[in-house]
Design a protein around this motif. Sequence first.
Motif, PDB file in Angstrom:
ATOM      1  N   SER A  62       0.812  -1.220   0.000  1.00 38.03           N
ATOM      2  CA  SER A  62       0.000   0.000   0.000  1.00 38.03           C
ATOM      3  C   SER A  62       0.843   1.267   0.000  1.00 38.03           C
ATOM      4  CB  SER A  62      -0.937   0.007   1.216  1.00 38.03           C
ATOM      5  OG  SER A  62      -1.890  -1.033   1.090  1.00 38.03           O
ATOM      6  N   ALA A  63       2.149   1.123   0.033  1.00 35.85           N
ATOM      7  CA  ALA A  63       3.050   2.287   0.019  1.00 35.85           C
ATOM      8  C   ALA A  63       4.259   1.948  -0.832  1.00 35.85           C
ATOM      9  CB  ALA A  63       3.476   2.634   1.437  1.00 35.85           C
ATOM     10  N   TYR A  64       4.991   2.972  -1.224  1.00 33.32           N
ATOM     11  CA  TYR A  64       6.216   2.735  -1.988  1.00 33.32           C
ATOM     12  C   TYR A  64       7.334   3.662  -1.498  1.00 33.32           C
ATOM     13  CZ  TYR A  64       9.518   1.948  -5.739  1.00 33.32           C
ATOM     14  OH  TYR A  64      10.656   1.641  -6.442  1.00 33.32           O
ATOM     15  N   GLN A  65       7.240   4.928  -1.843  1.00 30.16           N
ATOM     16  CA  GLN A  65       8.294   5.866  -1.454  1.00 30.16           C
ATOM     17  C   GLN A  65       8.463   5.944   0.063  1.00 30.16           C
ATOM     18  OE1 GLN A  65       7.299   9.577  -3.420  1.00 30.16           O
ATOM     19  NE2 GLN A  65       9.202   9.421  -4.592  1.00 30.16           N
ATOM     20  N   GLU A  66       7.403   5.748   0.787  1.00 27.15           N
ATOM     21  CA  GLU A  66       7.438   5.870   2.244  1.00 27.15           C
ATOM     22  C   GLU A  66       8.393   4.860   2.883  1.00 27.15           C
ATOM     23  OE1 GLU A  66       3.696   7.555   0.638  1.00 27.15           O
ATOM     24  OE2 GLU A  66       4.684   5.607   0.371  1.00 27.15           O
ATOM     25  N   TRP A  67       8.645   3.753   2.207  1.00 32.33           N
ATOM     26  CA  TRP A  67       9.545   2.716   2.721  1.00 32.33           C
ATOM     27  C   TRP A  67      11.015   3.015   2.416  1.00 32.33           C
ATOM     28  CZ3 TRP A  67       7.309  -0.585   5.859  1.00 32.33           C
ATOM     29  CH2 TRP A  67       6.005  -1.028   5.630  1.00 32.33           C
ATOM     30  N   GLN A  68      11.268   3.732   1.372  1.00 27.07           N
ATOM     31  CA  GLN A  68      12.608   3.828   0.796  1.00 27.07           C
ATOM     32  C   GLN A  68      13.654   4.435   1.729  1.00 27.07           C
ATOM     33  OE1 GLN A  68      11.991   5.908  -2.926  1.00 27.07           O
ATOM     34  NE2 GLN A  68      11.428   4.018  -3.955  1.00 27.07           N
ATOM     35  N   ALA A  69      14.858   3.839   1.645  1.00 30.57           N
ATOM     36  CA  ALA A  69      16.040   4.324   2.370  1.00 30.57           C
ATOM     37  C   ALA A  69      15.838   4.346   3.879  1.00 30.57           C
ATOM     38  CB  ALA A  69      16.479   5.684   1.840  1.00 30.57           C
ATOM     39  N   LYS A  70      15.160   3.322   4.378  1.00 29.41           N
ATOM     40  CA  LYS A  70      14.938   3.156   5.814  1.00 29.41           C
ATOM     41  C   LYS A  70      15.239   1.708   6.173  1.00 29.41           C
ATOM     42  CE  LYS A  70      11.317   6.657   5.829  1.00 29.41           C
ATOM     43  NZ  LYS A  70       9.898   6.920   6.088  1.00 29.41           N
ATOM     44  N   PRO A  71      15.615   1.436   7.404  1.00 29.72           N
ATOM     45  CA  PRO A  71      15.902   0.059   7.792  1.00 29.72           C
ATOM     46  C   PRO A  71      14.676  -0.685   8.313  1.00 29.72           C
ATOM     47  CG  PRO A  71      16.520   1.514   9.564  1.00 29.72           C
ATOM     48  CD  PRO A  71      16.012   2.395   8.441  1.00 29.72           C
ATOM     49  N   VAL A  72      14.712  -2.002   8.155  1.00 28.35           N
ATOM     50  CA  VAL A  72      13.671  -2.861   8.703  1.00 28.35           C
ATOM     51  C   VAL A  72      14.340  -4.027   9.432  1.00 28.35           C
ATOM     52  CG1 VAL A  72      13.414  -4.285   6.601  1.00 28.35           C
ATOM     53  CG2 VAL A  72      11.519  -4.132   8.225  1.00 28.35           C
ATOM     54  N   ALA A  73      13.780  -4.365  10.581  1.00 21.13           N
ATOM     55  CA  ALA A  73      14.226  -5.524  11.348  1.00 21.13           C
ATOM     56  C   ALA A  73      13.002  -6.404  11.610  1.00 21.13           C
ATOM     57  CB  ALA A  73      14.873  -5.093  12.657  1.00 21.13           C
TER      58      ALA A  73
ATOM     59  N   GLU B  55      13.142  -4.933  -2.738  1.00 25.92           N
ATOM     60  CA  GLU B  55      12.535  -4.343  -3.927  1.00 25.92           C
ATOM     61  C   GLU B  55      12.029  -2.929  -3.648  1.00 25.92           C
ATOM     62  OE1 GLU B  55      11.435  -4.084  -7.872  1.00 25.92           O
ATOM     63  OE2 GLU B  55      12.679  -5.595  -6.882  1.00 25.92           O
ATOM     64  N   LEU B  56      11.685  -2.662  -2.403  1.00 27.46           N
ATOM     65  CA  LEU B  56      11.201  -1.340  -2.005  1.00 27.46           C
ATOM     66  C   LEU B  56      12.339  -0.412  -1.551  1.00 27.46           C
ATOM     67  CD1 LEU B  56       8.040  -2.531  -0.069  1.00 27.46           C
ATOM     68  CD2 LEU B  56       8.075  -1.265  -2.229  1.00 27.46           C
ATOM     69  N   HIS B  57      13.578  -0.851  -1.736  1.00 30.74           N
ATOM     70  CA  HIS B  57      14.760  -0.060  -1.375  1.00 30.74           C
ATOM     71  C   HIS B  57      14.864   0.152   0.133  1.00 30.74           C
ATOM     72  CE1 HIS B  57      15.562   1.120  -5.630  1.00 30.74           C
ATOM     73  NE2 HIS B  57      14.278   0.834  -5.702  1.00 30.74           N
ATOM     74  N   VAL B  58      14.506  -0.868   0.879  1.00 32.04           N
ATOM     75  CA  VAL B  58      14.597  -0.854   2.334  1.00 32.04           C
ATOM     76  C   VAL B  58      15.845  -1.645   2.726  1.00 32.04           C
ATOM     77  CG1 VAL B  58      13.441  -1.499   4.491  1.00 32.04           C
ATOM     78  CG2 VAL B  58      12.085  -0.752   2.537  1.00 32.04           C
ATOM     79  N   VAL B  59      16.562  -1.165   3.713  1.00 37.23           N
ATOM     80  CA  VAL B  59      17.757  -1.851   4.192  1.00 37.23           C
ATOM     81  C   VAL B  59      17.339  -2.867   5.254  1.00 37.23           C
ATOM     82  CG1 VAL B  59      19.970  -1.577   5.381  1.00 37.23           C
ATOM     83  CG2 VAL B  59      19.207   0.146   3.718  1.00 37.23           C
ATOM     84  N   GLY B  60      17.526  -4.132   4.953  1.00 40.19           N
ATOM     85  CA  GLY B  60      17.174  -5.189   5.899  1.00 40.19           C
ATOM     86  C   GLY B  60      18.288  -5.423   6.906  1.00 40.19           C
TER      87      GLY B  60
ATOM     88  N   ARG C  39      18.354  13.332   4.627  1.00 43.85           N
ATOM     89  CA  ARG C  39      18.364  14.794   4.774  1.00 43.85           C
ATOM     90  C   ARG C  39      19.402  15.431   3.851  1.00 43.85           C
ATOM     91  NH1 ARG C  39      18.073  14.843  11.312  1.00 43.85           N
ATOM     92  NH2 ARG C  39      15.821  14.548  11.480  1.00 43.85           N
ATOM     93  N   THR C  40      20.538  14.804   3.734  1.00 42.30           N
ATOM     94  CA  THR C  40      21.627  15.328   2.914  1.00 42.30           C
ATOM     95  C   THR C  40      21.319  15.207   1.430  1.00 42.30           C
ATOM     96  OG1 THR C  40      23.201  14.672   4.615  1.00 42.30           O
ATOM     97  CG2 THR C  40      24.105  15.106   2.426  1.00 42.30           C
ATOM     98  N   SER C  41      20.769  14.052   1.056  1.00 37.58           N
ATOM     99  CA  SER C  41      20.491  13.784  -0.353  1.00 37.58           C
ATOM    100  C   SER C  41      19.215  12.946  -0.447  1.00 37.58           C
ATOM    101  CB  SER C  41      21.674  13.031  -0.975  1.00 37.58           C
ATOM    102  OG  SER C  41      21.422  12.725  -2.306  1.00 37.58           O
ATOM    103  N   PRO C  42      18.068  13.577  -0.686  1.00 39.13           N
ATOM    104  CA  PRO C  42      16.804  12.822  -0.743  1.00 39.13           C
ATOM    105  C   PRO C  42      16.908  11.628  -1.708  1.00 39.13           C
ATOM    106  CG  PRO C  42      16.373  15.170  -0.827  1.00 39.13           C
ATOM    107  CD  PRO C  42      17.863  15.001  -0.943  1.00 39.13           C
ATOM    108  N   TYR C  43      16.489  10.481  -1.216  1.00 44.47           N
ATOM    109  CA  TYR C  43      16.658   9.235  -1.968  1.00 44.47           C
ATOM    110  C   TYR C  43      16.000   9.272  -3.338  1.00 44.47           C
ATOM    111  CZ  TYR C  43      17.221   4.271  -2.800  1.00 44.47           C
ATOM    112  OH  TYR C  43      17.571   3.056  -3.344  1.00 44.47           O
ATOM    113  N   GLN C  44      14.838   9.894  -3.440  1.00 43.95           N
ATOM    114  CA  GLN C  44      14.110   9.929  -4.708  1.00 43.95           C
ATOM    115  C   GLN C  44      14.872  10.739  -5.761  1.00 43.95           C
ATOM    116  OE1 GLN C  44      12.614  10.466  -1.695  1.00 43.95           O
ATOM    117  NE2 GLN C  44      11.641   8.458  -1.632  1.00 43.95           N
ATOM    118  N   GLU C  45      15.825  11.559  -5.333  1.00 45.27           N
ATOM    119  CA  GLU C  45      16.589  12.381  -6.273  1.00 45.27           C
ATOM    120  C   GLU C  45      17.897  11.728  -6.695  1.00 45.27           C
ATOM    121  OE1 GLU C  45      17.094  16.222  -4.492  1.00 45.27           O
ATOM    122  OE2 GLU C  45      14.927  16.447  -4.168  1.00 45.27           O
TER     123      GLU C  45
END
Length: 184
Positions: free
Chosen positions: A87-98, A121-126, A176-182
């Motif tokens: 149900s989301a895409y960008q909201e997951w990106q460049a964040k960690p999941v445990a 696939e969602l660009h999440v760091v596992g 913050r330094t470099s937005p992932y979508q960019e």
Amino acid sequence: MIYGSTREGRVCNTIAGWAGQSARAWSGFEVDVIDPLELDLPSRHEEEDGPAVRALQQRLGDADAFLVVTPEYNHSYPAALKFLIDSAYQEWQAKPVAFVSYGGISGGLRAVEHLRHVFAELHVVGIRDAVSFLNVWQCMDESTGELRAPKAAERSMARVLSRLKWWAEALRQARRTSPYQEVA
């Protein structure tokens, strides 16, 4: 923290209660519980996201890290969790999941292995480490919700939370330094 199960009589409440308590006790975590059972999500993906999906996306977007508490159903993870993730895409990106998993003989690790592919696939760091409850019914005192032998799980959770916090801080700074979508 995201609940993976919506099953009636679910053990997820007990496991997530323990995981949430552990995370709250750990310095630097503010826990927002996302329980698909309590969300008013539609039964299928719609052409336009409704208010419940937009609210979920907002909560995911506000998070710096995710802790997924999931059972294993038929060698994988529950459909309600898949719907929530999709149900989301960008909201997951460049964040960690445990992960904190539970189940029978595999302790939910097969569900976690499937989730690792989905989150990649969602660009999440596992986070490589996980907490796993093998034969969960033998691990918990059902009347109190307490772990019968907590030492190993507490050590695993400390490792998971310390690494999750490290990645959350590093990736927050990177976003913050470099937005992932960019980036691409």
